[in-house]
Motif scaffolding. Sequence first.
Motif, PDB file in Angstrom:
ATOM      1  N   SER A   1       0.828  -1.192   0.000  1.00 61.37           N
ATOM      2  CA  SER A   1       0.000   0.000   0.000  1.00 61.37           C
ATOM      3  C   SER A   1       0.868   1.250   0.000  1.00 61.37           C
ATOM      4  N   THR A   2       0.496   2.222  -0.825  1.00 64.64           N
ATOM      5  CA  THR A   2       1.289   3.450  -0.935  1.00 64.64           C
ATOM      6  C   THR A   2       0.863   4.529   0.045  1.00 64.64           C
ATOM      7  N   THR A   3      -0.205   4.308   0.772  1.00 73.03           N
ATOM      8  CA  THR A   3      -0.646   5.327   1.719  1.00 73.03           C
ATOM      9  C   THR A   3       0.032   5.128   3.060  1.00 73.03           C
ATOM     10  N   THR A   4       0.391   6.204   3.696  1.00 73.59           N
ATOM     11  CA  THR A   4       0.964   6.144   5.040  1.00 73.59           C
ATOM     12  C   THR A   4      -0.082   6.475   6.098  1.00 73.59           C
TER      13      THR A   4
ATOM     14  N   PRO B   1       1.177  -0.408   5.698  1.00 73.54           N
ATOM     15  CA  PRO B   1       2.627  -0.212   5.645  1.00 73.54           C
ATOM     16  C   PRO B   1       3.312  -0.426   6.997  1.00 73.54           C
TER      17      PRO B   1
ATOM     18  N   LEU C   1      -4.839   2.103  -4.210  1.00 68.49           N
ATOM     19  CA  LEU C   1      -3.593   2.655  -3.679  1.00 68.49           C
ATOM     20  C   LEU C   1      -2.497   1.607  -3.537  1.00 68.49           C
TER      21      LEU C   1
ATOM     22  N   SER D   1       8.545   3.513   2.943  1.00 67.47           N
ATOM     23  CA  SER D   1       7.171   3.999   3.044  1.00 67.47           C
ATOM     24  C   SER D   1       6.712   4.593   1.716  1.00 67.47           C
ATOM     25  N   GLY D   2       5.490   4.251   1.316  1.00 65.45           N
ATOM     26  CA  GLY D   2       4.907   4.811   0.100  1.00 65.45           C
ATOM     27  C   GLY D   2       5.769   4.567  -1.120  1.00 65.45           C
TER      28      GLY D   2
ATOM     29  N   GLN E   1       6.862   6.363 -10.681  1.00 64.77           N
ATOM     30  CA  GLN E   1       5.969   5.645  -9.765  1.00 64.77           C
ATOM     31  C   GLN E   1       5.069   4.695 -10.542  1.00 64.77           C
TER      32      GLN E   1
END
Length: 517
Positions: A68-71, A76, A272, A317-318, A327
């Motif tokens: 997952s790219t969301t923090t 994550p 995401l 992260s992300g 990306q």
Amino acid sequence: MKRTSTACLIGVLALSAGCTDFLDVNTNPNGPQSVSANLYLPPMLHWMVTSPQFDGRFVGHYTQEWYSTTTLVSPPQTWGKMGYDPGSDNGAQQWRDVYWSLGQNLIDMNTKAQAEQRWDLLGVGMILKAWGWQVLTDLHGEIIVKEAIDQSRTQFDYDSQDYAYQEVQRLLDSAIVLLKRTDGAVDAGYLAVGDKIYNGDRTKWLKLAAGMLALNLNHYTRKASYDPARVIRLVDSSFASNADDALLPYPCTSTDFADCDFWGRTRNNVTLYRQTLFTLGLMNGTQFGGVVDPRMSRMLAIDSGNTTYRGLDPNVSGFGALPVAQQPRNFFGYTGTGGLGLPSRYIFADRSKLPVMTYAELQFIKAEAALKMGDQPTALTAYANGIRSHFQFVNDRSSEAGNPATITAATRDSFLASPNIVPATLTLSHIMSQKYIALWGWGHNEIWMDMRRYHYADTLFRGFTPPNPLYAVNADSVVQRIRPRFNSEYVWNRDALDVIHGLDGDYHTRQLWITKP
């Protein structure tokens, strides 16, 4: 497990006190209290296929299918680090659906089917029951089997994984016997009313039962009782081609989108998420001698600059330091959160079908069993069949997603002709890595079981490395199980959990019985 709330009991007492006429309301055919047995089936089949995808959002982090790219949410920091979310039901959708969505409904369907001698429907019911215990024990280890759905209890004791596995075998043996029967009220037309997978074809359900039994018995590779010859016999009596794949269609016509593919853009469950470096390495040539997998362009997403396929590092992260142009796009093939209402790819479309089990999966199971027997020719044939059939699976799902550019037979055969892909002497690493590709995105439970059976060995799962650091309470141990569902077990069933050490913070790192010698 079914509990009766105080509010429900008060309501019953109120009715018995002076509202008896209110009970005589069941004259509306649109709201009957009793339905025919085949009408129980559609929602249960829906959850049989869809429920593993709910949990796949989290299991897929353990297996590094995606990240997952969301923090702003937990994966994550927790699941991506082989941890869990305390006080949350995340990762326990299958627990909920086996005990609740199927639960008493499955008991009622099977009871009616038996009373009416509908052996084909009862056989399907036995498969559903076996599926439930299989997925739950593989995810959680010890589960509640003997006392499940006992309405006289408010607390429930856990059974061993050994017992759960034996119960799965008993149920599937029963299903096979029942699905072979043609007497009584066996009726393909009646079964088809609720059967959204095989349209009432009991012979295909019979093949699925054999395949599920092969999967169950192949998990015994760490045990002295492992019988690879029996696994092979069961696979041979199961699916004969992709035409037998157990696929659930998603028409995506309801106003709440509940009948859309779980991974489709409309459901927005994976928007995401992005592919990992590990997954990418299996397909971009990194792990197979520079041979690029033709399936990569149909399954994975290119970067925003349309130049390179990239994957994310679970230790970062992300998107980390990747600039926007580098990306990876989302799995639908769009930048950011785009793609709503547009053509998609592979299984990530609103109307893409999702499987319970596939011919490709079974061929890889056969290849592993044959290799364990030292039978290279059988292992090689099954292994190549697994890859070949997955190419067709990719083409079929891509077509459903609105991406009809098929991988040609010539391209597929050229890929298979490479000794880096199909070597003269097959290894377990070839089998497990290619099986991972074939199950990627949907077969989360089996992928994770494979990794745990072989202790996450990077020599088998080429390029796999556990995250570093791991989740804080892991004490440097990799994850082995998911904790039972919080709201049913950690709220109501703590005494029973304590017996199996389920209250320990690192319970999720305790090895499963099936993965021990």
